[in-house]
Design an enzyme around this catalytic site. Structure first.
Site, short mmCIF file in Angstrom:
data_model
loop_
_atom_site.label_atom_id
_atom_site.label_comp_id
_atom_site.label_asym_id
_atom_site.label_seq_id
_atom_site.Cartn_x
_atom_site.Cartn_y
_atom_site.Cartn_z
N GLY A 291 -23.28 -82.27 60.73
CA GLY A 291 -24.77 -83.21 60.56
C GLY A 291 -25.12 -83.13 61.91
N HIS B 82 -13.00 -84.77 52.64
CA HIS B 82 -14.29 -84.63 53.53
C HIS B 82 -14.16 -85.28 55.16
CE1 HIS B 82 -18.38 -84.66 55.35
NE2 HIS B 82 -18.64 -84.68 54.50
N GLU C 257 -16.06 -86.47 56.77
CA GLU C 257 -15.61 -87.97 57.32
C GLU C 257 -14.21 -88.49 57.48
OE1 GLU C 257 -20.09 -87.63 56.37
OE2 GLU C 257 -20.20 -86.27 58.03
N SER D 67 -24.09 -78.17 57.85
CA SER D 67 -26.47 -77.83 58.16
C SER D 67 -26.49 -76.70 57.77
CB SER D 67 -25.97 -77.77 59.90
OG SER D 67 -25.97 -79.04 60.75
N GLU E 285 -16.15 -76.69 56.01
CA GLU E 285 -16.86 -77.20 56.58
C GLU E 285 -16.28 -76.98 58.43
OE1 GLU E 285 -19.84 -80.13 53.61
OE2 GLU E 285 -17.52 -81.17 54.37
N ASN F 193 -24.36 -83.58 48.62
CA ASN F 193 -23.46 -84.89 49.16
C ASN F 193 -24.30 -85.77 49.65
OD1 ASN F 193 -21.09 -86.62 49.85
ND2 ASN F 193 -20.60 -85.62 51.21
N TRP F 194 -24.82 -87.15 48.99
CA TRP F 194 -25.89 -88.10 49.19
C TRP F 194 -24.96 -88.74 50.15
CZ3 TRP F 194 -28.98 -91.11 44.89
CH2 TRP F 194 -29.59 -89.66 44.37
N LYS F 195 -23.41 -88.83 50.91
CA LYS F 195 -22.55 -89.94 52.28
C LYS F 195 -23.75 -90.95 51.60
CE LYS F 195 -22.36 -85.55 54.56
NZ LYS F 195 -22.09 -84.69 56.36
N GLY G 140 -25.27 -81.76 52.98
CA GLY G 140 -25.48 -83.26 53.64
C GLY G 140 -26.88 -83.56 53.36
N GLY G 141 -27.11 -82.96 54.78
CA GLY G 141 -28.99 -84.20 55.07
C GLY G 141 -29.71 -83.87 53.97
P1 PGA Z 1 -24.55 -81.53 56.31
O1 PGA Z 1 -23.55 -82.20 56.00
O2 PGA Z 1 -25.44 -80.71 55.76
O3 PGA Z 1 -25.52 -82.72 56.57
O4 PGA Z 1 -24.38 -81.07 57.22
C1 PGA Z 1 -22.08 -81.15 54.75
C2 PGA Z 1 -21.58 -82.58 54.03
O5 PGA Z 1 -20.39 -83.09 55.65
O6 PGA Z 1 -21.12 -82.31 53.18
#
Ligand code: PGA
Length: 252
Positions: A174, A96, A98, A214, A168, A9-11, A235-236
């Site tokens: 993050g 998600h 977010e 993470s 999650e 997930n590049w966000k 994500g990251g």
């Molecule tokens: P993260 O994000 O790996 O940066 O913690 C995961 C996600 O939000 O899907």
């Protein structure tokens, strides 16, 4: 046997040029490799069409990070399931954390989005997870149960079979602070048992449940070796091809 699925997930990262570079790097790293793990890449909307063209002829699938539940109309700034299909998406991330926290999406909205995605043959990656406060107040299982039941409301078992669930924990997203393999496994098992109670043993045995929060090359192996963890939503660590590919290799 459930296949492992690793999704990136590049966000809100990577403009068009950066997207082209990252996809090219990922493709190069995969030359000659024949991984069993399914790879899904979820770039921002603006890079979907180009990414789709670049992924032609590879086994990597394309996903979007969000969608709206209406088909079309006066919804400024929104994107429909059909629009995502038209640029080659097979998957879409829904719910998600977010989206839930920053954009105030409710369980009801998420339920409508899941229904609209499925009605258009898009496969949802449906995210659920508790906040730190909820975990500290022993509310984790209540929250997971509520989000799962409300999100899947009125969906039939055959529809739910097309959904990937991503657990999650919000406190792990993050933050660099992942759930321990035992903490993650405990919730994954809880989700699987709930699917069995509410639906069937078949659904419980066959639903892919990814862990997200993470995930990085250093912890991916241990997390994904847990019996009920079927891959990762990253994500990251998916923003660099080498760490993303290392996570795919851990899934193997
Ligand atoms: P993260 O994000 O790996 O940066 O913690 C995961 C996600 O939000 O899907």
């Amino acid at each position: 046997m459930r296949t492992k699925i690793v999704a990136g997930n590049w966000k809100m990262n990577n403009d068009l040029n950066a997207s082209i570079s990252l996809i090219s790097e990922i493709k190069n790293s995969l030359i000659g490799k024949n991984y069993k793990t399914k790879i899904i890449i979820c770039p921002p909307f603006t890079s979907l069409e180009t990414t789709n063209a670049l992924l032609k002829g590879t086994s990597i699938s394309l996903g979007a990070q969000n969608m709206y539940y209406e088909e079309s109309g006066a919804y400024t700034g929104e994107i429909s399931a059909k629009m995502l299909i038209s640029v080659g998406c097979e998957f879409v991330i829904i719910g998600h954390s977010e989206r839930r926290t920053i954009f105030k999406e409710s369980d009801e909205t998420i339920n409508l989005k899941l229904k609209a995605a499925l009605a258009n043959n898009l496969k949802p990656i449906f995210c659920i997870g508790e906040t730190l406060e909820e975990r500290e107040n022993d509310k984790t299982f209540d929250v997971i149960r509520r989000q799962l039941i409300a999100g899947l409301k009125d969906l039939g078992e055959s529809e739910i079979q097309s959904i990937i669930i991503a657990y999650e924990p919000v406190w792990a997203i993050g933050t660099g602070k992942n759930a321990t393999p035992n903490q993650a496994q405990e919730v994954h098992k809880f989700i699987r048992d709930l699917l069995q109670r509410e639906y069937s043993t078949y659904l419980s045995d066959n639903t892919i449940i990814q862990y997200g929060g993470s995930v990085k090359p250093e912890n991916a192996n241990e997390l994904m070796s847990q019996p009920d963890i079927d891959g990762a939503l990253v994500g990251g660590a998916c923003l660099k091809s080498d760490s993303f590919i290392k996570i795919v290799e851990s899934a193997e």
